[in-house]
Design an enzyme around this catalytic site. Structure first.
Site, PDB file in Angstrom:
ATOM      1  N   CYS A  10       0.815  -1.206   0.000  1.00  0.00           N
ATOM      2  CA  CYS A  10       0.000   0.000   0.000  1.00  0.00           C
ATOM      3  C   CYS A  10       0.851   1.259   0.000  1.00  0.00           C
ATOM      4  CB  CYS A  10      -0.869   0.078   1.257  1.00  0.00           C
ATOM      5  SG  CYS A  10      -1.975  -1.310   1.454  1.00  0.00           S
ATOM      6  N   GLY A  36       0.603   0.197  -5.047  1.00  0.00           N
ATOM      7  CA  GLY A  36      -0.659  -0.540  -5.041  1.00  0.00           C
ATOM      8  C   GLY A  36      -1.525  -0.118  -6.205  1.00  0.00           C
ATOM      9  N   ASN A 111      -0.722   1.304   5.762  1.00  0.00           N
ATOM     10  CA  ASN A 111       0.259   0.580   4.946  1.00  0.00           C
ATOM     11  C   ASN A 111       1.022  -0.351   5.875  1.00  0.00           C
ATOM     12  OD1 ASN A 111       3.484   1.466   3.479  1.00  0.00           O
ATOM     13  ND2 ASN A 111       2.220  -0.315   3.116  1.00  0.00           N
ATOM     14  N   GLY A 112       0.901  -1.647   5.617  1.00  0.00           N
ATOM     15  CA  GLY A 112       1.628  -2.614   6.430  1.00  0.00           C
ATOM     16  C   GLY A 112       0.770  -3.826   6.721  1.00  0.00           C
ATOM     17  N   CYS A 246      12.400  -1.987   6.402  1.00  0.00           N
ATOM     18  CA  CYS A 246      12.382  -3.074   5.415  1.00  0.00           C
ATOM     19  C   CYS A 246      13.433  -2.862   4.322  1.00  0.00           C
ATOM     20  CB  CYS A 246      10.993  -3.118   4.782  1.00  0.00           C
ATOM     21  SG  CYS A 246      10.901  -4.060   3.261  1.00  0.00           S
ATOM     22  N   TYR A 252      13.493  -3.239  -4.137  1.00  0.00           N
ATOM     23  CA  TYR A 252      12.480  -3.270  -5.188  1.00  0.00           C
ATOM     24  C   TYR A 252      11.355  -2.255  -5.041  1.00  0.00           C
ATOM     25  CZ  TYR A 252       8.427  -4.718  -7.871  1.00  0.00           C
ATOM     26  OH  TYR A 252       7.340  -4.704  -8.707  1.00  0.00           O
TER      27      TYR A 252
HETATM   28  P1  AMP Z   1       9.018 -13.917 -10.561  1.00  0.00           P
HETATM   29  O1  AMP Z   1       8.644 -14.064 -11.988  1.00  0.00           O
HETATM   30  O2  AMP Z   1       7.940 -14.429  -9.650  1.00  0.00           O
HETATM   31  O3  AMP Z   1      10.361 -14.513 -10.237  1.00  0.00           O
HETATM   32  O4  AMP Z   1       9.084 -12.368 -10.237  1.00  0.00           O
HETATM   33  C1  AMP Z   1      10.277 -11.662 -10.369  1.00  0.00           C
HETATM   34  C2  AMP Z   1       9.999 -10.242 -10.725  1.00  0.00           C
HETATM   35  O5  AMP Z   1       9.051  -9.693  -9.819  1.00  0.00           O
HETATM   36  C3  AMP Z   1      11.236  -9.386 -10.665  1.00  0.00           C
HETATM   37  O6  AMP Z   1      11.385  -8.746 -11.910  1.00  0.00           O
HETATM   38  C4  AMP Z   1      10.992  -8.380  -9.546  1.00  0.00           C
HETATM   39  O7  AMP Z   1      11.375  -7.089  -9.956  1.00  0.00           O
HETATM   40  C5  AMP Z   1       9.500  -8.424  -9.341  1.00  0.00           C
HETATM   41  N1  AMP Z   1       9.104  -8.374  -7.927  1.00  0.00           N
HETATM   42  C6  AMP Z   1       9.786  -8.718  -6.836  1.00  0.00           C
HETATM   43  N2  AMP Z   1       9.047  -8.534  -5.713  1.00  0.00           N
HETATM   44  C7  AMP Z   1       7.863  -8.066  -6.103  1.00  0.00           C
HETATM   45  C8  AMP Z   1       6.679  -7.654  -5.426  1.00  0.00           C
HETATM   46  N3  AMP Z   1       6.575  -7.723  -4.103  1.00  0.00           N
HETATM   47  N4  AMP Z   1       5.649  -7.192  -6.164  1.00  0.00           N
HETATM   48  C9  AMP Z   1       5.745  -7.149  -7.500  1.00  0.00           C
HETATM   49  N5  AMP Z   1       6.828  -7.509  -8.201  1.00  0.00           N
HETATM   50  C10 AMP Z   1       7.884  -7.961  -7.524  1.00  0.00           C
END
Ligand code: AMP
Length: 473
Positions: A10, A36, A111-112, A246, A252
């Site tokens: 969020c 979000g 948020n959390g 965090c 990311y």
């Molecule tokens: P995956 O295909 O499941 O391995 O997702 C990897 C991709 O998801 C990477 O390109 C990351 O930048 C992105 N990513 C990592 N954490 C999150 C998150 N919490 N929400 C959305 N995207 C994420």
């Protein structure tokens, strides 16, 4: 009613004491859209009453019509953007929550994740509380309403002391705005000024958009009251603990143009790339990022290694984050919709591909295949964080353990799965060095060391996995 498995991403934003409060809140939420994308809402106060507009959808769609702002009058407003998993994606769960109770109206944006929410909820229900939503945030207003204390500060302190977990909160009453950051300070929250008004935002990039001045970050465990006369009072009502912001916000989640936890996100990510190049050198012709998340780290990697930076993948910016799609089938398709290789850049090249993280491995696997089909000779995947092996219970949406590829596979097995020629992750020490802050962080997603323990909830089938993970700790 059972609460959803806690995982929520969020963003929150609020303006107090400005004639354009709801319009500015709309802009602030627009800048926080990356936090979000499923629903959003604004609650404003005209000094006597609260007004709300909220809906499923992106900020620009939900607030696309200027007429809406006529229904959000007043000098103060708070807003919220939210992503949640399937099942809870319903309109009644859209924030900010707004309630009328014996002391007037109050609205809250969160948020959390509150990890003991179910226990408190069961207790409240046993005493007759009726819940309208499946959000953990709703327990806060119930605790507030049932507190015996007389001042709002005491009632808030009463209520918030019961909570365990991650919470950045913005409250709006008819005449006041209150901002709170939990004692661990998991999520970022900052304070700004615009004219005579005050602004609170999850990230500083939202202040920039409205030309607000960054004043400072709200401290872990701090509760700020912004009063009608414009005074800001700071309180520290909670037991002090070692803050654990965090680390994944740097890796990311936060926008690179934001300053969080005292540091600009872009410079941290670039440094992660440099460090990654030092830890995982490879002979190659070009360094390419997986856009957008891998861009700053790829720049750092290229700079440190001396290998030229290129854009080998072009992103279609009109597609939402692939990860955000609720269906696995859509996600698989999503990578192709979102990214397309530049054959002329890749043909016959030994390519270093940089991304910030591997979650399920689906994205990397698709991309490696895509790059090979486009003519890349060798593909060396480099990840600017350590393996993500543990779920987050403090507000980042990561899947459960069995879906996290690195929780059950070695690095070489992951390399084989994604069909890369080599794979290297940044070490934990390397990540800490890149952040370069003398501070402890929550690194639970990499280490499994959860700084706030969560209670056992054995009788709840939805949380069985959650429980199993606890046992493994
Ligand atoms: P995956 O295909 O499941 O391995 O997702 C990897 C991709 O998801 C990477 O390109 C990351 O930048 C992105 N990513 C990592 N954490 C999150 C998150 N919490 N929400 C959305 N995207 C994420």
């Amino acid at each position: 009613m059972l609460m959803r498995r806690p995982e929520e991403e969020c963003g929150i934003f609020g303006v107090f004491g400005h004639p354009e409060a709801s319009n500015l809140t709309y802009l602030g939420l627009y800048a926080l859209q990356h936090r979000g994308q499923e629903s959003c809402g604004i609650v404003s106060s005209d000094g006597a009453n609260l007004h709300a507009h909220k809906s499923m959808g992106l900020v620009a769609d939900v607030f696309g019509n200027q007429e809406i702002f006529k229904s959000l009058p007043g000098n103060s407003a708070i807003g919220h953007v939210r992503y949640s998993t399937t099942g809870s994606s319903v309109i009644k769960n859209v924030q900010p929550i707004m309630v009328d109770y014996s002391r007037g109206s109050i609205s809250v944006a969160h948020n959390g994740n509150i990890v003991n929410a179910q226990i408190i909820k069961d207790e409240l229900e046993a005493y007759g509380s009726i819940f309208q939503t499946t959000m953990d945030t709703e327990i806060i207003v119930h605790l507030l309403a049932t507190s015996k204390a007389s001042s709002l500060l005491d009632r808030l302190t009463d209520a918030l002391q019961r909570l365990q977990g991650a919470y950045c909160l913005l409250f709006l009453t008819e005449t006041r705005m209150v901002a709170v950051r939990d004692p661990n300070g998991f999520r970022p929250l900052c304070l700004g000024k615009i004219g005579n008004g005050h602004v609170v935002a999850s990230e500083s990039c939202a202040l920039d958009l409205i030309d607000a001045e960054f004043v400072r970050e709200i401290e872990p465990g701090e509760l700020i009251f912004i009063e009608k006369d414009g005074t800001v009072q700071s309180h520290f009502p909670f037991k002090k603990v070692t803050p654990t912001p965090c680390i994944f916000e740097f890796v990311y989640f936060a926008r690179p143009d934001s300053t969080i936890f005292g540091k600009n996100v872009y410079s941290v990510r670039k440094e992660q790339g440099r460090q990654l190049a030092r830890e995982h050198k490879v002979d190659a012709d070009i360094v390419i990022p997986i856009p957008d998340s891998g861009v700053p780290a790829a720049l750092g990697y290229a700079e440190e290694s001396g290998i030229p930076f290129e854009l080998g993948l072009i992103r279609n910016h009109y597609v939402g984050r692939t990860f955000i799609e609720p269906q696995q089938s859509i996600r698989h398709f999503g990578v192709k919709i979102k990214l397309n290789p530049v054959r002329e850049v890749l043909k016959g090249k030994r390519v270093v591909v940089i991304d910030d993280s591997i979650v399920r491995g689906t994205t990397s696997r698709k991309i490696v295949k895509m790059l090979r089909n486009a003519g890349a000779k060798e593909i060396h995947v480099r990840i600017s964080s350590p393996p993500t092996s543990y779920p987050c219970y403090y507000g980042i949406d990561t899947p459960n353990r069995k879906e996290l590829i690195s929780s059950s596979h070695s690095i070489d097995e992951i390399r084989r799965y994604i069909t890369a020629d080599s794979l290297g992750y940044l070490s934990e020490e390397g990540l800490m060095q890149s952040v370069g802050i003398e501070n402890t962080f929550c690194t639970a997603c990499f280490t499994g060391g959860y700084p706030v323990k969560f209670p056992r909830l054995a009788q709840e089938p939805q949380l069985a996995l959650f429980d199993k993970e606890l046992e493994e700790q």
